[in-house]
Motif scaffolding. Structure first.
Motif: not given
Length: 793
Positions: A486-497
């Motif tokens: 899921a982490e590899f497939a996820d394209r959302t942002f995880r942090s402001p950085e």
């Protein structure tokens, strides 16, 4: 311009996935819990389907018998010694061998197969704790019936014990017979070796014992003689070399001189103290010239004194020669030595005169003494050379005989070694034979049952704890795999950085969701501006403070780079760009700056509706040449804020924006107003924002983190990069008011790695354009009321 390349963003993504394990667990814990749940469920099903298996165990002590302990009458276990690891491994193979298991099945009439018994039988060696290296075998048999497990294990052990006892008995008898035969053979070999050695010693007379008993071995008499001859020859050669040296020295000094020419001092310098003493001893041998012992004693004393003076005179002559060479003849030191030599010479003359006349007349001079000594020395050398030749001849003879004896001595050593080896073999075989005779019931190994097999009360399989632990562990691994996928497939942002790395610009502000219901209470009844413009209706509110921060950043940029035309866009529709630019425009106008807000989204305009305006001429009319900037700009309810709406409906907004009139429009607006803000369509929907970005001073990118994945944002940045647009920063809009995370990884995930959303956005705008193209185009009046259709005109 965009400062951060796309590749660096991708690398940063990968680095976060690889290293941020805690973050992955925190974000994907539902998937991990799902994996654990699946693992637990599978483990439960597996446990319910397993048949119970019982285990029976026995322990055997394997030892090797010792005849000394057996003869004392103690038990087998006490008479067993520790055996080697290799032997213990052999017993393990015997315990599980097909032959012994087949015998056990046949003798006990067991209803099972050999392969089945071997598959369920396990034999290990060693105990526990301090006894882990003990000579112990542990046999374990598993079966679904506990009674049957005990029966089979007992039968296999009895077959194994029977085989070991029979083989050990046969080996013991065979060993005793072989050792007895070896004893007789060794006795004969010992006798023959002793007889051969004795005959050899008697046949060689040159061998002598170095002791009276002869216990310390034999010696070669010729070697003993040779050693003595060599010692004497070495002494003779040393004396002969010394004599030849003295003879050569005296001969060199006397050659060509007459006896009367040789001075006494010169004679004394040629002789050493030892030689002077020897000559005086020869010359002072008294005959019958003295009548009494008193006179003889006086004569000896005088002679000794004279010899001392002579030696002193010799030393002074040597010292004088050294001083003359160093200082010359007239030096005080040389003069002093000469005076001392003269004094010693006078003393010697006086001593000579004091001797009786008859003695003085018979006394030899130093020259005569030297000549006599030279003659004796020649004779002595001749005698020594003769003795040297004799000794060399004797040494050669003894050496030849000694070498012959050495060869014979080697043969004697070989016979002696054979005798010693035969004696050792005889002693060892005799000892072993005594041990065997002490134990008439000799057996090689003992097998003692330490723990008998018993029926098991509880099954060893299945075990809830083991199956549960394995299931939960496997489920945790499965859940973590799900999380990684899921982490590899996820394209959302995880942090402001993460956003800043992907965009290549800093996040300027995070704008929370505006509470419209709360703001409606503050809206004046006379105002037509929508409640979403919080900077107008609640300029001191917390939401307005966020826009004041953004205003400060924009004013600083404008003052620093002398830039005043800015575009606000977004990657996709519904990112809140229009609301954001309207609030920013009001906030800038509140500072006293003349601000122009232009609605360049001619496909789906919102500025006129936001500020409560009707159909007015605007940007499209200016670009078509039907109006001027002054005619289209209208001041809003906010002081210093002027609005330029989208204008008349048009079917070709992109073509109008690419015209020279749009460039002239920007230049005219730049000169008339302090700040110009342009609201453009989304970057991924149409080409309009790319056209506008090429003529403005900077771009502000507005986005909602929860609805825009990484792919969409990066594609939008590529569009700006292609136009060499300067991205000033990012404005983040949040869906829920007051959220501190601002939507990072807290909302729905988008796995579309392609640009599939662009088609939806374009269809959205294309539908609107179609509606506008089919509808009759109207020309707004200059006072805000619609006029007749352009087609009708």
């Amino acid at each position: 311009m965009i400062a951060q390349p796309e590749q660096q963003s991708s690398d940063s993504d990968q680095l976060d996935i690889n290293l941020d394990v805690f973050g992955i667990v925190k974000r994907r814990y539902p998937l991990i819990l799902l994996g654990i749940l699946i693992g637990g469920a599978v483990a439960s099903l597996y446990y319910l389907q397993q048949a119970p298996i019982y285990e029976s165990t026995l322990t055997v002590l394997v030892g090797q018998r010792n005849s000394d302990l057996t003869s004392t009458g103690k038990g087998d276990a006490e008479g067993s010694n520790m055996i080697q690891d290799g032997i213990l491994s052999t017993h393990m193979e015997l315990f599980t061998s097909r032959k012994l298991i087949a015998q056990a099945i046949a003798e006990n009439k067991l209803s099972t197969a050999v392969d089945q018994v071997r598959g369920n039988l396990t034999v290990t060696k060693g105990g526990l704790g301090l006894a882990k290296n003990a000579s112990i075998l542990k046999a374990v048999y598993k079966d679904g019936d506990p009674e049957k497990a005990v029966e089979i294990l007992t039968a296999v052990y009895e077959s194994y014990k029977k085989y070991i006892d029979s083989q050990s008995k046969n080996v013991g008898d065979d060993a005793a017979e072989l050792i007895a035969r070896a004893q007789l053979k060794n006795e004969e070999e010992l006798r023959l070796a002793d007889e051969a050695y004795r005959k050899f010693v008697q046949s060689v007379p040159a061998f002598v014992s170095s002791s009276a008993s002869g216990s310390d071995g034999l010696s070669d008499i010729h070697r003993v003689r040779l050693n003595k001859v060599e010692d004497e020859l070495s002494s003779i050669r040393s004396t002969l070399a010394e004599s030849r040296s003295r003879f050569s020295v005296i001969k060199d000094r006397m050659v060509g001189k007459k006896p009367e020419e040789i001075k006494d001092t010169e004679v004394m310098s040629l002789l050493s103290e030892k030689e002077v003493a020897r000559i005086f001893g020869l010359m002072n041998v008294l005959k019958d010239d003295f009548r009494s012992s008193t006179e003889q004693l006086n004569m000896v004393m005088r002679t000794e004194n004279a010899r001392t003076e002579y030696q002193k005179l010799v030393d002074l002559q040597s010292r004088k020669q050294i001083l003359l060479a160093s200082f010359g003849p007239k030096h005080p030191s040389v003069t002093a030595v000469e005076l001392e030599i003269e004094s010693v010479s006078e003393t010697l003359a006086k001593q000579r005169n004091d001797l009786p006349e008859d003695v003085r007349s018979k006394r030899a001079t130093p020259t005569q003494m030297l000549i006599s000594y030279f003659s004796n020395l020649r004779n002595e050398i001749a005698e020594l050379e003769k003795r040297e030749k004799e000794l060399m001849k004797l040494s050669e003879d003894e050496t030849k005989l000694s070498k012959e004896v050495e060869m014979t001595f080697l043969l004697g050593g070989s016979l002696k070694s054979n005798l010693m080896r035969a004696q050792n073999r005889y002693d060892e075989v005799f000892k072993r034979l005594q041990e065997i005779n002490l134990n008439s019931d000799y057996a090689g190994f003992s097998t003692d049952l330490l723990a008998s097999p018993l029926p098991a009360t509880f099954p060893v399989w299945p075990t809830k704890t083991r199956i549960g632990a394995v299931g939960l562990g496997a489920g945790m691994i499965l859940g973590f795999v799900f999380a990684l996928l899921a982490e590899f497939a996820d394209r959302t942002f995880r942090s402001p950085e993460d956003v800043e790395n992907s965009v290549g610009a800093n996040i300027l502000v995070h704008i929370p969701k505006i509470d419209i219901a709360k703001l409606k209470k503050k809206v004046s009844s006379t105002s037509k501006i929508l409640p979403t413009i919080t900077t107008f209706h609640a300029p001191r509110g917390s939401e307005s403070e966020t826009f004041r921060v953004l205003r400060t950043v924009l004013l600083f940029q404008s003052k620093k780079a002398e830039q005043n035309v800015f575009m606000v866009s977004s990657p996709s529709p519904a990112d809140g760009k229009s609301t954001t630019i309207a609030n920013l425009a009001v906030s800038l106008a509140q500072t006293g700056k003349r601000v122009l807000l232009v609605d360049a989204d001619m496909r789906r305009p919102t500025i006129a509706k936001t500020f409560g305006l009707g159909d007015l001429i605007g940007l499209s009319d200016i670009l078509e040449g039907e109006a001027t900037l002054e005619e289209c700009c209208i001041e809003s309810e906010q002081t210093n804020l002027f609005l330029c709406t989208e204008g008349s409906t048009t079917s070709q907004p992109s073509e109008l924006l690419e015209s020279e009139r749009f460039v002239e429009f920007i230049a005219h607006a730049r000169a008339q107003y302090d700040i110009v803000l342009i609201d453009s369509p989304p970057l991924l929907a149409v080409a309009d924002p790319a056209i506008i970005s090429s003529v403005v001073d900077g771009v502000l990118l507005t986005m909602r983190i929860e609805k825009n994945n990484r792919t969409l944002v990066e594609r939008a940045c590529e569009i700006l990069r292609d136009q060499d647009a300067k991205l000033l920063g990012v404005i983040v809009n949040s869906r829920k008011s007051g959220r501190q995370a601002y939507g990072y990884t807290q909302y729905n995930y988008y796995g579309d790695k392609a640009y599939g959303y662009q088609a939806n956005y374009r269809r959205y705008y294309a539908a609107k354009e179609t509606d506008k193209e089919t509808a009759p185009r109207t020309k707004p009046s200059r006072n805000g009321h619609a006029t007749k259709s352009l087609k009708a005109e």
